[in-house]
Design an enzyme around this catalytic site. Sequence first.
Site, PDB file in Angstrom:
ATOM      1  N   GLU A  15      62.515  38.309   1.610  1.00  0.00           N
ATOM      2  CA  GLU A  15      63.584  37.646   2.364  1.00  0.00           C
ATOM      3  C   GLU A  15      64.711  38.651   2.648  1.00  0.00           C
ATOM      4  OE1 GLU A  15      64.327  34.332  -0.200  1.00  0.00           O
ATOM      5  OE2 GLU A  15      62.494  33.337   0.413  1.00  0.00           O
ATOM      6  N   HIS A  37      51.825  29.536  16.682  1.00  0.00           N
ATOM      7  CA  HIS A  37      52.823  28.450  16.561  1.00  0.00           C
ATOM      8  C   HIS A  37      52.877  27.887  15.137  1.00  0.00           C
ATOM      9  CE1 HIS A  37      52.632  28.408  20.992  1.00  0.00           C
ATOM     10  NE2 HIS A  37      51.320  28.478  20.803  1.00  0.00           N
ATOM     11  N   SER A  54      64.260  31.464 -10.311  1.00  0.00           N
ATOM     12  CA  SER A  54      65.435  30.620 -10.108  1.00  0.00           C
ATOM     13  C   SER A  54      66.206  30.538 -11.417  1.00  0.00           C
ATOM     14  CB  SER A  54      64.988  29.225  -9.677  1.00  0.00           C
ATOM     15  OG  SER A  54      66.024  28.298  -9.918  1.00  0.00           O
ATOM     16  N   LYS A  58      59.852  28.430 -10.780  1.00  0.00           N
ATOM     17  CA  LYS A  58      59.925  29.169  -9.524  1.00  0.00           C
ATOM     18  C   LYS A  58      59.561  30.646  -9.612  1.00  0.00           C
ATOM     19  CE  LYS A  58      62.029  27.470  -6.062  1.00  0.00           C
ATOM     20  NZ  LYS A  58      61.350  27.300  -4.783  1.00  0.00           N
TER      21      LYS A  58
END
Length: 498
Positions: free
Chosen positions: A296, A164, A283, A289
């Site tokens: 992804e 979870h 980024s 970043k």
Amino acid sequence: MTGEGADDDGPGADGESVVRRDRFSGGPARAFLSSLADDERIFAADLAVDRAHVVMLAEQGIIEGEDAGAILSALAEIGDAGHAALPDGEDVHEAIETAVIDRVGPAGGRMHTARSRNDEVAACIRYRLREDLLKTLSTLVEAREQLLETAGGHTETVMPGYTHLQPAQPTTVAHWLCSYEEALARDTARLVDAYDRVNRSPLGAAAFAGTSFDVDRERTAGLLGFDGLVENATDAVSARDFLVETTAGMAGLATTLSGLAEDLVTMASKGHVALDDDYASTSSIMPQKKNPDTLELVRGRTGDAVAGLQGLLTTLKGLPRAYNRDLQRAGRHAWDVIDSTTGSVEVAVGAVATAEWPADTLEEAAGEGFSTATGAADLLAQAGVPFRTAHEVVARAAEGMAPGESAPGIDALDAAGEAVMGEPVTGRVDREALAGALDPAANVAMRDSRGGPAPEAVEAHLERAREGLAEDREALGRRRERVEDAGEQLNAEVATYV
Ligand code: ARG
């Protein structure tokens, strides 16, 4: 019946290179009907299918050896010139036939004796799909090898395990990686299983109802490296369930990879893994970043794979027997899913193989959220306390934890023991063993059941996994060899005519 007849009959007789009569499929629907551009994918397959068919026709005495030789030479030239050089046509089959007739003259029209584009296209798709499956499968086998290799170096690298997304129990990087390798082994098995049903020949079914020519279907199957036939002529041209199971296998594989990618994205966000720059992106505005974009995209491409499967099933649903032109739209779903998923295998596993796992950060995180609690309860239960009572004792101690505390101290556990079972925990278990259960690394080492994360359990698993991988590699090699042998045999047979 044999292919007797004057050579100056039929298309091409007057120098035209038409296979289809001009009255049909002209005008605005022409481009709409055509699959010629998409068919580039099966161009080489179609040439192989043509060659095997022509050799068989000659062997059966259906066409003359001389005509076979002329057609086979033309096919060689057409292959050298490439798909882009084909004349216009409704599809690659028609265009190649036109190109053959262009070169050979009317005798070129004998190539299409005793077959239809229906059995032809089904054979081409299966032939090409087989090649694609072999490629994906070898990528998959290499990927599993890399996972096992990376795992081998991290049997002692303790990391937090979650259920979870909450801290659950400490595990190791190796144990986590092996969980994906095992899933990928099943994905491999499903695709190998699909391969064996893809690899059957529909050739000789003709339009859907067989032929009056004395064709030798086993012979063309053998020359093309197929393991047997799709026997019923109607099933042979109608069936695309081989595309369904391949695409479903790929979508399943993509889903496994999506899980791996998601885990890595989460780990990266917590600093639990450092991705190599090659697998990260930055980024355009936020200078600090380093984002896990490749992973992804692995996760995102899974959506494409599921969509492809859905598209394919929707295309096939409700089609009557036998051939319907809807089928022309079926293959592209499978090709897209295969290309997309095979790329994902490479990237997901490349990211793993080049990543670094910061052992100290991971070990510290592994103890957070009292993730050692089950180990403490197990210890009490092993000392004779009913597991439910032990669970209650440890839960009581957990409830008393201060915010930010990662685990209760031994005193707190003793107090909980007094409250729940009327005696301190250290009255039942050795203090040192209890301290061990509360230490993430020792806690992992306790769980040495088969398939568990203790280093020796993972070492044993790795050994079995490597054996499984070697068997898969061999099974794959046998299939590849069979295809290559058939290719050589076909070349040799063709050489006797040209
Ligand atoms: N281009 C077609 C396909 O991809 C080939 C079969 C055409 N057959 C027919 N009966 N129109 O399915």
